[in-house]
Design a protein around this motif. Structure first.
Motif, PDB file in Angstrom:
ATOM      1  N   PHE A 120       0.402   6.158  -9.187  1.00 23.14           N
ATOM      2  CA  PHE A 120      -1.032   5.894  -9.206  1.00 23.14           C
ATOM      3  C   PHE A 120      -1.738   6.722  -8.143  1.00 23.14           C
ATOM      4  N   VAL A 121      -1.156   6.789  -6.946  1.00 19.78           N
ATOM      5  CA  VAL A 121      -1.847   7.472  -5.854  1.00 19.78           C
ATOM      6  C   VAL A 121      -1.994   8.968  -6.115  1.00 19.78           C
ATOM      7  N   ASP A 122      -1.163   9.522  -6.973  1.00 16.50           N
ATOM      8  CA  ASP A 122      -1.272  10.938  -7.312  1.00 16.50           C
ATOM      9  C   ASP A 122      -2.235  11.182  -8.471  1.00 16.50           C
ATOM     10  N   ASN A 123      -2.592  10.125  -9.175  1.00 13.72           N
ATOM     11  CA  ASN A 123      -3.382  10.283 -10.397  1.00 13.72           C
ATOM     12  C   ASN A 123      -4.642   9.431 -10.414  1.00 13.72           C
ATOM     13  N   VAL A 124      -5.056   8.929  -9.240  1.00 10.78           N
ATOM     14  CA  VAL A 124      -6.194   8.019  -9.189  1.00 10.78           C
ATOM     15  C   VAL A 124      -7.464   8.651  -9.738  1.00 10.78           C
ATOM     16  N   ALA A 125      -7.600   9.964  -9.617  1.00  9.02           N
ATOM     17  CA  ALA A 125      -8.810  10.627 -10.109  1.00  9.02           C
ATOM     18  C   ALA A 125      -8.937  10.549 -11.624  1.00  9.02           C
ATOM     19  N   SER A 126      -7.870  10.180 -12.324  1.00 13.01           N
ATOM     20  CA  SER A 126      -7.935  10.042 -13.783  1.00 13.01           C
ATOM     21  C   SER A 126      -8.579   8.728 -14.209  1.00 13.01           C
ATOM     22  N   VAL A 170      -7.049   1.398  -2.939  1.00 13.72           N
ATOM     23  CA  VAL A 170      -7.117   1.583  -1.482  1.00 13.72           C
ATOM     24  C   VAL A 170      -5.942   2.411  -0.993  1.00 13.72           C
ATOM     25  N   ALA A 171      -4.753   2.135  -1.485  1.00 12.25           N
ATOM     26  CA  ALA A 171      -3.585   2.918  -1.074  1.00 12.25           C
ATOM     27  C   ALA A 171      -3.784   4.392  -1.403  1.00 12.25           C
ATOM     28  N   ALA A 172      -4.309   4.668  -2.583  1.00 14.00           N
ATOM     29  CA  ALA A 172      -4.538   6.057  -2.978  1.00 14.00           C
ATOM     30  C   ALA A 172      -5.505   6.746  -2.028  1.00 14.00           C
ATOM     31  N   ALA A 218       1.176   2.691   3.188  1.00 15.90           N
ATOM     32  CA  ALA A 218      -0.019   2.960   3.995  1.00 15.90           C
ATOM     33  C   ALA A 218      -0.845   1.701   4.222  1.00 15.90           C
ATOM     34  N   LEU A 219      -0.731   0.736   3.332  1.00 11.88           N
ATOM     35  CA  LEU A 219      -1.484  -0.507   3.477  1.00 11.88           C
ATOM     36  C   LEU A 219      -1.090  -1.262   4.742  1.00 11.88           C
ATOM     37  N   LEU A 220       0.106  -0.976   5.292  1.00 11.31           N
ATOM     38  CA  LEU A 220       0.613  -1.689   6.469  1.00 11.31           C
ATOM     39  C   LEU A 220       0.585  -0.833   7.736  1.00 11.31           C
ATOM     40  N   GLU A 221      -0.014   0.338   7.684  1.00 14.17           N
ATOM     41  CA  GLU A 221       0.035   1.256   8.826  1.00 14.17           C
ATOM     42  C   GLU A 221      -0.475   0.637  10.116  1.00 14.17           C
ATOM     43  N   ARG A 225      -1.112  -2.725  10.579  1.00 15.39           N
ATOM     44  CA  ARG A 225      -0.562  -4.060  10.822  1.00 15.39           C
ATOM     45  C   ARG A 225       0.842  -4.003  11.407  1.00 15.39           C
ATOM     46  N   LEU A 226       1.637  -3.028  10.987  1.00 12.89           N
ATOM     47  CA  LEU A 226       2.995  -2.856  11.511  1.00 12.89           C
ATOM     48  C   LEU A 226       3.131  -1.430  12.046  1.00 12.89           C
ATOM     49  N   PRO A 227       2.364  -1.090  13.089  1.00 17.25           N
ATOM     50  CA  PRO A 227       2.298   0.307  13.531  1.00 17.25           C
ATOM     51  C   PRO A 227       3.592   0.822  14.156  1.00 17.25           C
ATOM     52  N   TYR A 228       4.454  -0.068  14.589  1.00 20.59           N
ATOM     53  CA  TYR A 228       5.691   0.318  15.261  1.00 20.59           C
ATOM     54  C   TYR A 228       6.838   0.572  14.283  1.00 20.59           C
ATOM     55  N   LEU A 229       6.612   0.344  13.008  1.00 22.66           N
ATOM     56  CA  LEU A 229       7.626   0.641  12.002  1.00 22.66           C
ATOM     57  C   LEU A 229       7.352   2.005  11.381  1.00 22.66           C
ATOM     58  N   SER A 230       8.383   2.620  10.845  1.00 22.17           N
ATOM     59  CA  SER A 230       8.220   3.885  10.128  1.00 22.17           C
ATOM     60  C   SER A 230       7.724   3.606   8.716  1.00 22.17           C
ATOM     61  N   ASP A 231       7.299   4.665   8.024  1.00 17.85           N
ATOM     62  CA  ASP A 231       6.886   4.504   6.627  1.00 17.85           C
ATOM     63  C   ASP A 231       8.023   3.957   5.777  1.00 17.85           C
ATOM     64  N   VAL A 232       9.242   4.434   6.043  1.00 24.81           N
ATOM     65  CA  VAL A 232      10.403   3.931   5.290  1.00 24.81           C
ATOM     66  C   VAL A 232      10.560   2.436   5.531  1.00 24.81           C
ATOM     67  N   GLN A 233      10.428   2.014   6.777  1.00 25.73           N
ATOM     68  CA  GLN A 233      10.572   0.592   7.091  1.00 25.73           C
ATOM     69  C   GLN A 233       9.454  -0.239   6.466  1.00 25.73           C
ATOM     70  N   ARG A 234       8.240   0.274   6.469  1.00 28.09           N
ATOM     71  CA  ARG A 234       7.139  -0.470   5.844  1.00 28.09           C
ATOM     72  C   ARG A 234       7.390  -0.642   4.354  1.00 28.09           C
ATOM     73  N   ARG A 235       7.961   0.350   3.723  1.00 24.18           N
ATOM     74  CA  ARG A 235       8.293   0.226   2.306  1.00 24.18           C
ATOM     75  C   ARG A 235       9.352  -0.863   2.093  1.00 24.18           C
ATOM     76  N   VAL A 236      10.315  -0.920   2.994  1.00 21.45           N
ATOM     77  CA  VAL A 236      11.342  -1.958   2.880  1.00 21.45           C
ATOM     78  C   VAL A 236      10.727  -3.336   3.101  1.00 21.45           C
TER      79      VAL A 236
END
Length: 662
Positions: A71-77, A348-350, A433-436, A438-449
């Motif tokens: 979705f985030v790559d195609n939101v403009a559609s 919002v994520a997009a 990105a929605l958690l950037e 709120r959980l700033p001390y985690l990595s993107d990989v960790q936020r996904r988990v």
């Protein structure tokens, strides 16, 4: 000089054994806080320190599904009136809600309700649909594929609107009439007045009009406020919230799915009387699925939660409350509202991952905190506490348990699953990105988990989209991991302030993983935890705020501080080991509050024991406190510090007592 017996018995551990033996010899010669009474069994036995819980050799991940268009790559559609984006396959805003097609088959699979568009290349022209928008006109305008879910969807609205209270009617009216951005800003609680003043938000809708026949969409306020240079103190925040709605229209989905409003499905739906004049007289262009109000409220509140994560859960709860008010108004069904949440989060994520917004989102977070702190006379150390200083009388989101229950209820509206409930969760690209903030001390990989391990079960109507937007539980994600798998390394830098300095994870954490706390910040655990891979504190502070906070494995303090602050005795379901130059802090209250107990061996190879008292608990000189118990207790602390008292330690085979002195 080496002891031959030690060399023979502990060849691998000899350096550590000798160092610990020397340290304990020094402790035995210490002052009043080091004088100890110990059993004879400990006296002549060299201390063997267990190893830390095993490194599991891997970390958990939540990879993006390459087979699914992101979705985030195609939101403009997400457009209507463009033949290139007129189908489920070509329009991201339609595709994210494709789960609805197991419930309802629209008359045509085209974004064509009241829409026409010329052909573009290989994309054929869009011809307006003949859908009337009136399901009881004899054609139904589509096909009900799951009558049980459809009937439950409409009956929910009938029941809710027939039982609606006057207070609910007023709330439903206000959330319909007012700008959504203004409405949801009361989710800021104690920060609401400061937020609205800083944003320069206004509304002209404050009550139900006396003459319902003249009610129009006539809020002459400014919705989210004043942006740009016209608002030097808060314009960046307002501009950011506005930018998070880019490509966020719900019209393409409405014009594709062609599903009628609930009051058109059933005359038993009781629309709020003051809203009856606002009912559209063009049903073919006024579908109910998806709810535009709900999607906009979600976009606004997710953006606000990003800017002020101290109110993350409360403001998100307010967004879902507005969605429920659309049901109570009689204007939308639960599935309309659920889909609005899904689409709003994705939009919002997009926009958050769009590189064009990188500077804008950073500026919004900085400006929001600087201005709100100035208006509330707070600092980075006191802002979070002020943001939660309201009571249920002044902040209807002040009660955490109520918010949590309401958020979860509003995710599913009590629909029964219609598919398997055990399908593993997937996480959409960019959702981290929605958690950037709120959980700033985690990595993107960790936020996904975190998002993966806190997602709700599969199987609910509409919510099993291929990317995973429907199952995201952002409320739970704000409380950290739900499951530990592999090594979970948490590095918090207190110098960064905010949640990097101190945070609480309130989920009940399960799994077979290991937690390793690093960095100078403080992490508090409050859940009924059951992970089994063990816990190691290497730096900073790990605080156990529930009796089962430390899970079911061994606990190893190799650096930093472990705090026991539970309402009962913090339980270690295995071995507890503490090395030199570390601290164990027990915050004692009445009964067993703050004590430490272990089902296995406790090994103390030095370090500090710090005793504090809380909640009015104050023992007397001469009292003997039972503070640590275990199946077996070995070793001694280098020093013991007790607030307001001197203390004489009494070491036994199964624990430690302190006799308090003046």
């Amino acid at each position: 000089m080496q002891n031959p017996d030690l060399v023979r018995r502990f060849p691998r551990q000899l350096p550590l054994v000798l160092a610990i033996s020397a340290a304990l010899a020094l402790v035995a010669c210490g002052g009043s806080n080091s004088d100890s009474t110990s059993n004879s069994a400990q006296a002549d036995v060299a201390l063997v320190v267990p190893s830390a819980p095993a490194d599991l050799g891997f970390v958990d991940t939540a990879p993006v599904l390459a087979s699914v268009p992101a979705f985030v790559d195609n939101v403009a559609s997400n457009q209507r009136g463009d033949a290139r984006y007129a189908t489920l396959d070509t329009n991201a805003g339609v595709r994210v809600l494709a789960g609805f097609k197991t419930i309802w088959q629209p008359l045509t699979d085209i974004v064509d309700a009241g829409v026409s568009a010329p052909a573009v290349g290989n994309f054929p022209a869009v011809i307006p649909s003949v859908w009337t928008g009136l399901p009881n006109d004899g054609t139904a305008g589509g096909t009900i594929l799951n009558s049980a879910v459809h009937n439950a969807n409409i009956q929910y609205v009938v029941t809710a609107t027939m039982a609606r209270t006057p207070a609910q009617e007023l709330a439903a009216y206000l959330d319909d009439r007012r700008g959504k951005g203004y409405s949801v800003s009361d989710g800021m609680g104690p920060l609401t007045t400061a937020w609205r003043a800083a944003a320069q938000q206004t509304t002209s809708i404050t009550a139900i009009a006396a003459d319902a026949t003249t009610v129009l969409y006539n809020d002459t306020g400014n919705n989210i406020g004043v942006g740009g240079s016209a608002n030097a103190a808060f314009g960046s925040v307002v501009d950011f919230i506005s930018a998070m709605s880019n490509n966020g229209s719900t019209e393409p989905a409405k014009r594709f799915y062609k599903y009628a409003r609930p009051y058109r499905w059933s005359s038993s739906v009781v629309v709020v009387p003051a809203l009856v004049p606002a009912k559209s007289n063009t049903p073919p262009t006024d579908g109910g699925f998806t709810s535009g109000h709900s999607a906009e409220a979600t976009r606004d509140t997710v953006a606000m939660a990003y800017a002020v994560p101290e109110r993350f859960q409360e403001i998100l709860t307010r967004g879902l409350e507005l969605g429920e008010n659309r049901i109570l108004a009689g204007m939308h069904s639960p599935l309309d509202v659920i889909s609005g949440r899904m689409q709003g989060q994705a939009v919002v994520a997009a926009n958050l991952v769009d590189p064009a917004n990188a500077t804008k989102k950073a500026a919004a977070v900085t400006q929001a905190h600087a201005t709100l702190m100035a208006q509330t006379s707070t600092s980075s150390d006191t802002f979070n506490a002020f943001a939660h200083s309201g009571t249920v009388a002044t902040d209807r989101f002040a009660d955490y348990a109520t918010n949590k229950a309401n958020y979860l209820r509003r995710m599913t509206y009590s629909f029964a699953p219609i598919a398997a409930t055990t399908t593993p969760a997937v996480v959409p690209k960019g959702a981290e990105a929605l958690l950037e903030t709120r959980l700033p001390y985690l990595s993107d990989v960790q936020r996904r988990v975190v998002l993966k391990t806190t997602a709700i079960a599969s199987g609910y109507p509409v919510m099993d989209d291929a990317e995973g937007w429907g199952r995201l539980n952002l409320f739970a994600a704000a409380d950290g991991y739900g499951v530990f798998t592999g090594n979970v390394v948490v590095v918090m830098d207190a110098s960064q302030g905010g949640f990097s300095a101190m945070d609480s994870w309130r989920n009940d954490i399960s799994g077979a993983g290991k937690l390793l706390k690093q960095g100078s910040g403080t992490l508090k655990l409050t859940g009924n935890n059951s992970w089994t891979g063990g816990t190691e504190v290497n730096a900073g502070v790990l605080e156990a705020d529930s009796v089962s906070a430390l899970g079911k494995g061994d606990v190893y303090v190799s650096g930093g501080t472990l705090v026991s602050n539970a309402t009962g005795a913090t339980t270690v379901s295995g071995k507890y080991t503490q090395l030199a130059n570390t601290t164990l802090e027990l915050d004692l209250g009445s009964g067993q509050q703050g004590r430490l107990t272990a089902t296995g061996v406790i090994t103390i190879a030095g370090g500090t024991l710090r005793i504090k008292f809380q909640n009015g608990y104050k023992p007397a000189v001469g009292d003997t406190l039972n503070i640590i118990t275990a199946a077996s207790f070995k070793g001694k602390f280098t020093s013991i510090v007790v607030d307001g008292f001197s203390a004489t330690p009494i070491y036994t085979d199964t624990g430690l007592q302190l006799r308090l002195g003046a």
